[in-house]
Design an enzyme around this catalytic site. Structure first.
Site, short mmCIF file in Angstrom:
data_model
loop_
_atom_site.label_atom_id
_atom_site.label_comp_id
_atom_site.label_asym_id
_atom_site.label_seq_id
_atom_site.Cartn_x
_atom_site.Cartn_y
_atom_site.Cartn_z
N SER A 31 0.69 -1.18 -0.04
CA SER A 31 -0.06 -0.04 0.01
C SER A 31 0.82 1.27 0.13
CB SER A 31 -1.05 0.02 1.02
OG SER A 31 -0.22 0.03 2.57
N ALA A 91 8.08 -1.61 3.04
CA ALA A 91 8.98 -2.38 4.20
C ALA A 91 8.11 -2.69 5.45
CB ALA A 91 10.06 -2.03 4.70
N LYS A 102 10.58 -7.70 5.04
CA LYS A 102 9.47 -7.35 4.06
C LYS A 102 8.76 -8.58 3.88
CE LYS A 102 10.28 -5.74 0.07
NZ LYS A 102 9.10 -5.15 0.32
N GLY A 103 7.74 -8.80 3.44
CA GLY A 103 6.79 -9.83 3.03
C GLY A 103 5.50 -9.97 3.49
N GLY A 104 4.94 -8.82 4.26
CA GLY A 104 3.72 -8.61 4.83
C GLY A 104 2.75 -8.94 3.88
N GLY A 105 3.03 -8.74 2.78
CA GLY A 105 2.10 -8.92 1.55
C GLY A 105 2.19 -10.07 0.88
N GLU A 111 10.32 -9.85 -4.45
CA GLU A 111 10.89 -8.71 -3.71
C GLU A 111 12.41 -8.70 -3.53
OE1 GLU A 111 7.13 -6.60 -1.77
OE2 GLU A 111 8.05 -7.99 -0.64
#
Ligand code: 5RP
Length: 233
Positions: A31, A91, A102-105, A111
């Protein structure tokens, strides 16, 4: 400023400062990164930017590039030849040395591929993402092949971490990544060295990639609630 406004500010400021005509560009996911893509699209549409070749880091980013008519290529294409000039991405957490999680999504695998293929790397975030120690508040995502679910979870727990299989929303069962894998979310109970952990986690059989990004020194564009952007190298 609320957090949505800060994300817009960070994304647009970084795009304006860093993206140049002719660049091979990695475009991140989430986002905040969506505002980088939007700004690149605007600059292309008004002619201030030309000849950008983009590599989107997820299906979401690909669709945003399509919406903004940004030319996209695979990393293996003749246009990109496995290399990028610049990647800009969001991030989940950033520490004082601009190392990040990273990698919440769920897009950490591509990435990381984009970031590590880039001559320069930039992070865009709002101030809530700034932390002293990575992986203790926001869990570190670890992408694993499905067959490694129990074994990898056990190995990660041995680092003194809480491990949770990421559950899907509006679908029964786990999240399935864009590469058919699962994600284990790993929260450290005590401060862990992210440089060591980035390597150690990837040594576990069945781990595809983890969300520690420590081998680069990105420039950080962190938006503050007072409407300013801190640029931290
Ligand atoms: C996706 C990511 C995102 O960049 C990260 O989760 C930050 O997202 P947002 O800007 O929505 O907070 O790593 O895999």
């Amino acid at each position: 400023m609320n957090s949505d406004d800060m994300k817009i500010l960070a994304g647009r400021t970084a795009a304006d400062a860093l993206v140049k005509s002719g660049m091979k560009l990695g475009l991140g996911t989430g986002s905040t990164a969506v505002h980088v893509i939007g700004r690149v699209g605007e600059l292309l549409a008004c002619g201030k930017l030309r000849d950008v070749a983009a590599f989107p880091t997820s299906f979401q980013s690909l669709m945003d590039c399509e919406k903004w008519k940004i030319p996209v290529f695979t990393l293996n294409s003749r246009e990109l030849e496995g290399g990028l000039d610049l990647t800009i991405d969001g991030a989940d957490e950033v520490d004082g040395e601009n190392r990040c999680v990273k990698g919440g999504g769920g897009a950490l695998l591509i990435e990381k591929l984009a970031a590590y293929a880039s001559s320069s790397f930039a992070l865009v975030a709002d101030e809530r993402k700034l932390v002293k120690s990575l992986g203790m508040s926001f869990p570190v995502p670890v992408e694993i092949i499905p067959e490694a679910r129990v074994q990898a979870a056990r190995a990660l727990e041995a680092f003194g971490a809480e491990v949770i299989l990421r559950a899907a929303l509006r679908k029964a069962g786990p999240v399935i990544t864009e590469h058919g894998n699962l994600i284990l979310d790993v929260r450290f109970r005590e401060s862990a060295d992210p440089v060591v952990m980035e390597d150690e986690i990837n040594r576990i059989p069945g781990v595809v990639e983890n969300g520690f990004f420590t081998r680069l020194r990105p420039v950080l564009y962190a938006a503050r609630g007072d409407g300013t952007v801190e640029v931290r190298k």
